[in-house]
Scaffold this active site. Structure first.
Site, PDB file in Angstrom:
ATOM      1  NE  ARG A 116      -4.210  -1.481   0.378  1.00  0.00           N
ATOM      2  CZ  ARG A 116      -4.398  -2.785   0.168  1.00  0.00           C
ATOM      3  NH1 ARG A 116      -3.422  -3.517  -0.329  1.00  0.00           N
ATOM      4  NH2 ARG A 116      -5.574  -3.336   0.418  1.00  0.00           N
TER       5      ARG A 116
ATOM      6  CB  SER B  11      -8.631  -1.647   4.595  1.00  0.00           C
ATOM      7  OG  SER B  11      -8.873  -2.905   4.051  1.00  0.00           O
TER       8      SER B  11
ATOM      9  CD  GLU C 257      -5.678   0.952   2.586  1.00  0.00           C
ATOM     10  OE1 GLU C 257      -5.321   0.595   1.473  1.00  0.00           O
ATOM     11  OE2 GLU C 257      -6.740   0.590   3.099  1.00  0.00           O
TER      12      GLU C 257
HETATM   13  N1  EPU Z   1     -10.152 -11.096  10.221  1.00  0.00           N
HETATM   14  C1  EPU Z   1     -10.769 -11.227  11.450  1.00  0.00           C
HETATM   15  N2  EPU Z   1     -11.772 -10.350  11.742  1.00  0.00           N
HETATM   16  C2  EPU Z   1     -12.197  -9.406  10.875  1.00  0.00           C
HETATM   17  C3  EPU Z   1     -11.547  -9.269   9.633  1.00  0.00           C
HETATM   18  C4  EPU Z   1     -10.519 -10.130   9.331  1.00  0.00           C
HETATM   19  O1  EPU Z   1     -10.441 -12.087  12.253  1.00  0.00           O
HETATM   20  O2  EPU Z   1     -13.129  -8.679  11.213  1.00  0.00           O
HETATM   21  C5  EPU Z   1      -9.099 -12.069   9.876  1.00  0.00           C
HETATM   22  C6  EPU Z   1      -9.608 -13.039   8.798  1.00  0.00           C
HETATM   23  O3  EPU Z   1     -10.232 -14.129   9.356  1.00  0.00           O
HETATM   24  C7  EPU Z   1      -8.341 -13.412   8.089  1.00  0.00           C
HETATM   25  C8  EPU Z   1      -7.491 -12.169   8.185  1.00  0.00           C
HETATM   26  O4  EPU Z   1      -8.039 -11.382   9.248  1.00  0.00           O
HETATM   27  O5  EPU Z   1      -7.674 -14.427   8.780  1.00  0.00           O
HETATM   28  C9  EPU Z   1      -7.476 -11.388   6.886  1.00  0.00           C
HETATM   29  O6  EPU Z   1      -8.771 -10.920   6.560  1.00  0.00           O
HETATM   30  P1  EPU Z   1      -9.181 -10.550   5.051  1.00  0.00           P
HETATM   31  O7  EPU Z   1      -8.873 -11.664   4.127  1.00  0.00           O
HETATM   32  O8  EPU Z   1     -10.599 -10.052   5.080  1.00  0.00           O
HETATM   33  O9  EPU Z   1      -8.187  -9.417   4.615  1.00  0.00           O
HETATM   34  P2  EPU Z   1      -7.568  -8.164   5.364  1.00  0.00           P
HETATM   35  O10 EPU Z   1      -6.136  -8.408   5.603  1.00  0.00           O
HETATM   36  O11 EPU Z   1      -8.426  -7.788   6.522  1.00  0.00           O
HETATM   37  C10 EPU Z   1      -6.773  -7.053   3.134  1.00  0.00           C
HETATM   38  C11 EPU Z   1      -6.885  -5.730   2.433  1.00  0.00           C
HETATM   39  C12 EPU Z   1      -8.257  -5.586   1.767  1.00  0.00           C
HETATM   40  C13 EPU Z   1      -8.434  -6.732   0.788  1.00  0.00           C
HETATM   41  C14 EPU Z   1      -8.313  -8.052   1.561  1.00  0.00           C
HETATM   42  C15 EPU Z   1      -8.392  -9.252   0.651  1.00  0.00           C
HETATM   43  C16 EPU Z   1      -5.456  -4.212   3.680  1.00  0.00           C
HETATM   44  C17 EPU Z   1      -5.398  -3.048   4.606  1.00  0.00           C
HETATM   45  N3  EPU Z   1      -6.670  -4.644   3.375  1.00  0.00           N
HETATM   46  O12 EPU Z   1      -7.713  -7.048   4.216  1.00  0.00           O
HETATM   47  O13 EPU Z   1      -8.239  -4.376   1.026  1.00  0.00           O
HETATM   48  O14 EPU Z   1      -9.688  -6.666   0.124  1.00  0.00           O
HETATM   49  O15 EPU Z   1      -7.024  -8.099   2.222  1.00  0.00           O
HETATM   50  O16 EPU Z   1      -7.207  -9.367  -0.047  1.00  0.00           O
HETATM   51  O17 EPU Z   1      -4.417  -4.697   3.245  1.00  0.00           O
HETATM   52  C18 EPU Z   1      -8.822  -2.062   1.026  1.00  0.00           C
HETATM   53  O18 EPU Z   1      -7.619  -1.836   0.896  1.00  0.00           O
HETATM   54  O19 EPU Z   1      -9.672  -1.158   1.098  1.00  0.00           O
HETATM   55  C19 EPU Z   1      -9.265  -3.446   1.148  1.00  0.00           C
HETATM   56  C20 EPU Z   1     -10.532  -3.777   1.368  1.00  0.00           C
END
Ligand code: EPU
Length: 339
Positions: free
Chosen positions: A164, A237, A333
């Site tokens: 990012r 995010s 972010e």
């Molecule tokens: N998780 C939780 N609780 C939650 C959310 C997530 O326990 O409320 C855990 C999930 O179970 C999983 C891990 O966190 O083990 C990752 O969750 P997720 O796959 O939803 O992805 P993220 O790391 O929370 C990132 C990006 C998103 C992108 C997703 C999918 C960032 C800041 N965010 O989120 O990007 O869609 O991966 O690749 O890197 C954005 O930038 O606006 C965005 C939505």
């Protein structure tokens, strides 16, 4: 090109915050942008360039000029049997571009389906999702130097992409305006990149294991987890996933064996901020007109009528909880703009 005074930005930020810009200008070409940069209005006022407004939080009215690119077009500028290089206008909707690539059967951006915003912001922010990021496919970025109006093309290496992150958020912040982005896409030899989380299982449901199926699978997962900004104001995010020393992660793992993390380097890992926020009890919680989304704790939502300060106050409370419980500092972010 026309200048609108006291323009409401309500439809230009996906958080749905109602603030005004003193002036608002949309331009259609590089020449119009160069002309604008020389104009008295921009010489005498501060200005800020927006894209689709999907990663922004306005705290109050903007007492300057808001610029927005309407430079559009998707043109093939290079190509072989195996790959295509497409030059795309900064004002194109990102997901229209992804849809175009999928319709042509060009591989490379399908994992980034459904991300709101416009093409011009993709290199700045190095958008990413489901195991892919813009940096994997960007080969050049055409810009205008804000001070001189000169054109400059950055190679991918010069963009200094990170998670990012890019040079446009750091050393060159505010110094260049992106006009076109060149993407290198695969015409042959494509293989699906579906190892991220639940994507593999979702993709397996599709009878044809092709580029269009990856797009459909990603859109299905996003639809379940992420709120539609037109229905519930949000900016995706709100925080970045924190990158922390492995030693801190190992320590936390003793108390929280299920803490999700992704490798970053030999000494650091990225921890899922959504998980940290959920563990602090914030998931689904409302504070006045704002809330933490019930399906993804990394997303803050405007339930209606929230202003920038309501959102910042919630963000500050969440950051304090995560700091206290885990000793980790969450960094927003979203780009926070004070008028
Ligand atoms: N998780 C939780 N609780 C939650 C959310 C997530 O326990 O409320 C855990 C999930 O179970 C999983 C891990 O966190 O083990 C990752 O969750 P997720 O796959 O939803 O992805 P993220 O790391 O929370 C990132 C990006 C998103 C992108 C997703 C999918 C960032 C800041 N965010 O989120 O990007 O869609 O991966 O690749 O890197 C954005 O930038 O606006 C965005 C939505």
């Amino acid at each position: 090109m026309k200048t609108i005074e006291n323009y409401s930005l309500l439809n230009n930020n996906t958080f749905g915050v109602d603030v005004n810009a003193r002036y608002f200008i949309e331009y259609d070409s590089v020449e119009e942008l160069q002309y604008l940069l020389r104009s008295d209005l921009l010489q005498e006022n501060k200005f800020f360039h927006i894209g689709g407004g999907s990663n922004l939080l306005f705290i109050n009215d903007y007492e300057g000029v808001i610029l927005h690119s309407k430079i559009t077009g998707i043109d093939a500028i290079e190509g072989t049997r195996c790959m295509a290089v497409l030059k795309v206008g900064a004002g194109e909707r990102w997901d229209s571009f992804v849809e175009y690539c999928v319709s042509k059967n060009y591989g490379g951006v399908e994992n980034l389906s459904g991300i709101p915003g416009e093409v011009g912001a993709t290199p700045v922010q190095n958008i990413g999702a489901y195991g892919a990021e813009a940096a994997n496919v960007i080969c050049a970025v055409e810009c205008i130097d804000v001070k001189t109006g000169a054109e400059k093309t950055f190679t991918a290496a010069e963009c200094e992409f990170g998670y990012r992150d890019s040079v446009f958020k750091r050393a060159l912040k505010g110094k260049y305006i992106v006009t076109y982005v060149h993407f290198k896409l695969q015409k042959t030899g494509w293989t699906p990149n579906v190892n991220y989380g639940s994507l593999k299982d979702e993709f397996a449901k599709y009878p044809e294991q092709n580029i269009a199926a990856v797009r459909s699978a990603v859109l299905a997962i996003r639809g379940r987890k992420l709120p539609e900004p037109k229905v519930l104001g949000n900016a995706g995010s709100f925080f970045m996933n924190p990158v922390v020393p492995i030693s801190l992660y190992e320590n936390l793992k003793k108390s929280y064996p299920d803490i999700p993390c992704y490798p970053v380097s030999d000494t650091t890992v990225k921890i899922a901020a959504g998980w940290l926020i959920e563990k602090c009890g914030w998931k689904g919680k409302s504070v006045g007109p704002v809330a933490v989304h019930g399906s993804q704790a990394l997303v803050l939502i405007n339930k209606g009528g929230a202003n920038g300060l309501d959102i910042i106050n919630l963000s500050d409370s969440i950051r304090a909880s995560v700091r206290e419980k885990f000793g980790i500092e969450l960094i927003p972010e979203v780009n926070i703009i004070f008028g």
